[in-house]
Design a protein around this motif. Structure first.
Motif, PDB file in Angstrom:
ATOM      1  N   SER A   1       0.618   6.933   2.396  1.00 26.62           N
ATOM      2  CA  SER A   1      -0.559   7.699   2.807  1.00 26.62           C
ATOM      3  C   SER A   1      -1.709   6.771   3.192  1.00 26.62           C
ATOM      4  CB  SER A   1      -0.988   8.681   1.711  1.00 26.62           C
ATOM      5  OG  SER A   1      -1.305   8.001   0.519  1.00 26.62           O
ATOM      6  N   THR A   2      -1.862   5.654   2.476  1.00 29.19           N
ATOM      7  CA  THR A   2      -2.885   4.665   2.841  1.00 29.19           C
ATOM      8  C   THR A   2      -2.562   4.061   4.196  1.00 29.19           C
ATOM      9  OG1 THR A   2      -3.374   4.144   0.540  1.00 29.19           O
ATOM     10  CG2 THR A   2      -3.967   2.474   2.181  1.00 29.19           C
TER      11      THR A   2
ATOM     12  N   ARG B   1      -4.921   4.271   7.524  1.00 29.94           N
ATOM     13  CA  ARG B   1      -5.366   3.087   8.250  1.00 29.94           C
ATOM     14  C   ARG B   1      -4.976   3.159   9.725  1.00 29.94           C
ATOM     15  NH1 ARG B   1      -3.966  -1.851   4.027  1.00 29.94           N
ATOM     16  NH2 ARG B   1      -5.570  -1.311   2.495  1.00 29.94           N
TER      17      ARG B   1
ATOM     18  N   VAL C   1       0.866  -1.181   0.000  1.00 33.98           N
ATOM     19  CA  VAL C   1       0.000   0.000   0.000  1.00 33.98           C
ATOM     20  C   VAL C   1       0.900   1.228   0.000  1.00 33.98           C
ATOM     21  CG1 VAL C   1      -1.894  -1.144   1.231  1.00 33.98           C
ATOM     22  CG2 VAL C   1      -0.174   0.119   2.536  1.00 33.98           C
TER      23      VAL C   1
END
Length: 70
Positions: A35-36, A40, A32
């Motif tokens: 930023s993801t 999360r 990922v």
């Protein structure tokens, strides 16, 4: 399209991973973007993430247990 990471994929490369990983290493492992990963973490998806000063750190073994329930 890349195939998802399986537990056996992760176990086979655990020795190559540091015990404590930064956000970039963890994002790469999880496939990922950083930023993801940060999004999360802010949603509480990875409760074991540790903020020490500025960097966000992940303990390898705790993350694996959290992800794969082992």
């Amino acid at each position: 399209m890349t195939e998802p990471i399986t537990p056996s994929d992760v176990i086979s490369c655990l020795d190559e991973l540091p015990l404590v990983m930064n956000a970039e290493q963890t994002a790469s492992l999880l496939q990922v973007s950083r930023s993801t990963l940060y999004a999360r973490v802010s949603r509480g998806m990875y409760a074991r993430a540790v903020k020490r000063g500025k960097p966000l750190l992940f303990h390898r073994d705790r993350l694996m247990r959290e992800l794969f329930g082992r």
